[in-house]
Enzyme design. Structure first.
Site, PDB file in Angstrom:
ATOM      1  N   TYR A 172      41.125  39.833  41.472  1.00 26.90           N
ATOM      2  CA  TYR A 172      40.518  39.810  40.131  1.00 26.90           C
ATOM      3  C   TYR A 172      41.441  39.010  39.206  1.00 26.90           C
ATOM      4  O   TYR A 172      41.867  39.488  38.157  1.00 26.90           O
ATOM      5  CB  TYR A 172      40.320  41.227  39.578  1.00 26.90           C
ATOM      6  CG  TYR A 172      39.691  42.188  40.554  1.00 26.90           C
ATOM      7  CD1 TYR A 172      38.309  42.346  40.605  1.00 26.90           C
ATOM      8  CD2 TYR A 172      40.485  42.911  41.443  1.00 26.90           C
ATOM      9  CE1 TYR A 172      37.726  43.224  41.504  1.00 26.90           C
ATOM     10  CE2 TYR A 172      39.916  43.788  42.349  1.00 26.90           C
ATOM     11  CZ  TYR A 172      38.537  43.941  42.381  1.00 26.90           C
ATOM     12  OH  TYR A 172      37.981  44.804  43.274  1.00 26.90           O
ATOM     13  N   ASP A 194      43.574  43.915  39.360  1.00 26.66           N
ATOM     14  CA  ASP A 194      43.292  44.071  37.921  1.00 26.66           C
ATOM     15  C   ASP A 194      41.781  43.987  37.725  1.00 26.66           C
ATOM     16  O   ASP A 194      41.266  43.039  37.149  1.00 26.66           O
ATOM     17  CB  ASP A 194      44.021  42.956  37.147  1.00 26.66           C
ATOM     18  CG  ASP A 194      43.873  43.084  35.635  1.00 26.66           C
ATOM     19  OD1 ASP A 194      43.318  44.095  35.162  1.00 26.66           O
ATOM     20  OD2 ASP A 194      44.315  42.161  34.927  1.00 26.66           O
ATOM     21  N   CYS A 219      41.932  48.692  32.982  1.00 24.98           N
ATOM     22  CA  CYS A 219      41.510  48.954  31.606  1.00 24.98           C
ATOM     23  C   CYS A 219      40.661  50.221  31.561  1.00 24.98           C
ATOM     24  O   CYS A 219      40.071  50.535  30.539  1.00 24.98           O
ATOM     25  CB  CYS A 219      40.728  47.764  31.054  1.00 24.98           C
ATOM     26  SG  CYS A 219      39.346  47.298  32.090  1.00 24.98           S
TER      27      CYS A 219
HETATM   28  N1  SAH Z   1      44.039  39.444  35.903  1.00 25.41           N
HETATM   29  C1  SAH Z   1      43.300  38.650  34.955  1.00 25.41           C
HETATM   30  C2  SAH Z   1      41.844  39.070  34.784  1.00 25.41           C
HETATM   31  C3  SAH Z   1      41.550  40.541  34.687  1.00 25.41           C
HETATM   32  S1  SAH Z   1      39.932  40.957  34.103  1.00 25.41           S
HETATM   33  C4  SAH Z   1      44.003  38.650  33.616  1.00 25.41           C
HETATM   34  O1  SAH Z   1      44.843  39.498  33.349  1.00 25.41           O
HETATM   35  O2  SAH Z   1      43.723  37.757  32.807  1.00 25.41           O
HETATM   36  C5  SAH Z   1      39.012  41.228  35.542  1.00 25.41           C
HETATM   37  C6  SAH Z   1      38.537  39.971  36.213  1.00 25.41           C
HETATM   38  O3  SAH Z   1      37.814  40.360  37.372  1.00 25.41           O
HETATM   39  C7  SAH Z   1      37.573  39.110  35.409  1.00 25.41           C
HETATM   40  O4  SAH Z   1      38.075  37.803  35.365  1.00 25.41           O
HETATM   41  C8  SAH Z   1      36.245  39.188  36.193  1.00 25.41           C
HETATM   42  O5  SAH Z   1      35.529  37.971  36.153  1.00 25.41           O
HETATM   43  C9  SAH Z   1      36.731  39.464  37.587  1.00 25.41           C
HETATM   44  N2  SAH Z   1      35.818  40.145  38.514  1.00 25.41           N
HETATM   45  C10 SAH Z   1      34.863  41.047  38.257  1.00 25.41           C
HETATM   46  N3  SAH Z   1      34.317  41.516  39.391  1.00 25.41           N
HETATM   47  C11 SAH Z   1      34.947  40.892  40.418  1.00 25.41           C
HETATM   48  C12 SAH Z   1      34.846  40.959  41.848  1.00 25.41           C
HETATM   49  N4  SAH Z   1      33.988  41.785  42.441  1.00 25.41           N
HETATM   50  N5  SAH Z   1      35.670  40.179  42.568  1.00 25.41           N
HETATM   51  C13 SAH Z   1      36.559  39.352  41.987  1.00 25.41           C
HETATM   52  N6  SAH Z   1      36.705  39.250  40.649  1.00 25.41           N
HETATM   53  C14 SAH Z   1      35.913  40.005  39.865  1.00 25.41           C
END
Ligand code: SAH
Length: 454
Positions: A313, A382, A409
């Protein structure tokens, strides 16, 4: 028969706060949620709604105030749904957020581990680098505002005390210019009109400013003059984009972006690293606290330079690059294609070549990586509020990394996911809450898990 009825007026004692920041009272075993009331207070309420299990009430008078009650500095605090805790002293907020984390870990994960004090902000105002403001027409006037709690009523707002001043200014200027050009607001009910939201994104370290006009229609009448007028009043703007969202939906952004002026992205820095940000990319909204959050994640990862690391993520690869400076190789996975494009660009810009990115759902990509023989020593996750897919957790356990760092979060889904891991060979060592969103009920947490040696 319930112990209270709608419109009853009574005095109650508040003993807790929900994860949405409402006070909790109990009347003969029946739970009432009272927004704007604080734990320890005795308050007069009127019951506004009753369900079988619980009800809602409105605060009428504070009979005995908590020592933590303060005057909310924002004049529209009680109408706006953006903040929930401005009436709570900042120290009180930090304590309460930690208590909530302790409680969720215990109740939902059966964990009893050290939870550190919430890492707060020295100056907890004006911290947001992104504004997304809905527009409406009110008696022939274009209004920029905020949604009332749990509703789609827009309250007019000219200034937001948790928003960077430059974003506030940008939104007001765009409102003036659109109004002068007679651009009508989109109306949710009729589906007519043009402007839905305006987004402003400010690069805290770079000073770059992006404005996104989110419209129902492809065409904006007089768009060239509108852009010129915005630039006249905001000469520091580096990017003006149009995002087209024709759908009847609560989702703010549509899928199509059009460049109206300048660059398609802005840049910002975190911890000495430079990041490129597109309108669609997730980028933490509180730059000061992000540095502390990522610093804690890095500390828990305990890298020495030899490790293979997965960042699941990963968004635009922010945590990935933090990790990459201390690891042998980092593999990042993210579902939003634009974010992965930004992530690749960010690795190049920062001259970091020991990262590999994949676009897809983490639960699909992780098994593929396992098949490919990738063998991480540390996995950092995350996820969004809903937490990780169980199949993702399962693959993670099969990959058997020495350490898992879980950034979240939503401590409820985090506790659930960590319980799954704890039942399969991982020990939760400790947790640190970080206050990414002062005056709102949100709390971010970083957790450290270790594989139990057989
Ligand atoms: N670590 C990053 C983003 C965290 S937010 C930071 O701190 O900036 C969570 C992220 O997960 C988002 O970018 C969202 O697009 C992504 N996301 C949501 N569902 C997901 C999934 N099933 N697999 C991969 N990414 C995902």
């Amino acid at each position: 028969m319930l112990p209270v009825q709608k419109n009853d007026r009574l005095d109650v004692h508040i003993h807790d706060l929900t994860h949405e920041g409402a006070g909790v009272a109990r009347v003969d075993g029946y739970t009432l949620f009272v927004p704007n009331a604080l734990p320890g207070e005795t308050v007069e309420i009127v019951v506004t709604k009753t369900n079988k299990q619980y009800g809602f009430a409105r605060l009428i008078d504070v009979k005995q105030a908590s020592a933590d009650r303060v005057e909310p500095p924002c004049p529209i605090f009680y109408q706006c749904g953006g903040c929930q805790l401005q009436h709570f002293s900042y120290d009180g907020q930090l304590r309460q957020k930690r208590d909530r984390v302790v409680d969720a870990l215990k109740r939902l994960g059966q964990f009893d581990v050290p939870v550190h004090e919430t890492i707060g902000m020295p100056e907890p105002w004006r911290y947001r680098n992104k504004a997304q403001v809905p527009f409406k027409d009110e008696a022939g006037r274009l209004v920029a505002g905020f949604y009332r709690p749990r509703s789609h009523d827009i309250v007019e707002m000219k200034e937001c005390l948790i928003q960077d001043e430059r974003n506030d200014e940008a939104v007001q200027v765009v409102r003036d210019v659109l109004a002068a050009h007679g651009v009508p607001a989109y109306d949710e009910k009729t589906g007519r009109g043009v402007i839905r939201h305006v987004m402003a994104r400010y690069g805290y370290h770079s000073g770059e400013l992006m404005i996104v006009l989110i419209t129902k229609t492809t065409k904006i009448k007089g768009v060239n003059e509108i852009v010129a007028d915005i630039l006249k009043r905001l000469p520091d703007v580096t990017s003006i984009m149009q995002n087209i969202n024709p759908d009847k939906t609560n989702v703010i952004l549509g899928s199509t972006n059009k460049l109206l002026y300048g660059h398609e992205t802005i840049e910002d820095k975190i911890g000495g690293l430079t990041f490129t940000i597109s309108p669609h990319s997730f980028f933490q909204v509180n730059p000061v606290q992000t540095e502390k959050l990522y610093g804690k994640a890095l500390e828990y990862a305990q890298l020495t330079g030899t490790e293979q690391v997965v960042d699941a993520y990963c968004g635009i690869g922010t945590i990935s690059l933090f990790l990459a400076r201390k690891a042998a190789h980092v593999y990042g996975v993210e579902v939003v294609p634009e974010a992965i494009e930004d992530a690749k660009q960010n690795a190049l810009v920062n001259e970091i070549d020991n990262v590999t990115y994949a676009c897809g759902a983490a639960e699909d990509v992780l098994p593929q990586w396992k098949k490919d023989g990738i063998n991480p020593d540390v996995i950092v996750v995350d996820p969004p509020r809903k937490g990780c897919a169980e199949s993702f957790l399962e693959t993670m356990v099969e990959m058997a990394p020495k350490r898992i760092v879980y950034v979240s979060c939503n401590v409820a889904t985090q506790a659930r996911d960590m319980r799954y891991l704890a039942d399969r060979g991982y020990r939760l060592v400790e947790v640190t809450p970080v206050d990414m969103f002062p005056h709102t009920a949100h709390v971010e947490t970083v957790a450290w898990m270790e594989k139990i040696e057989e």
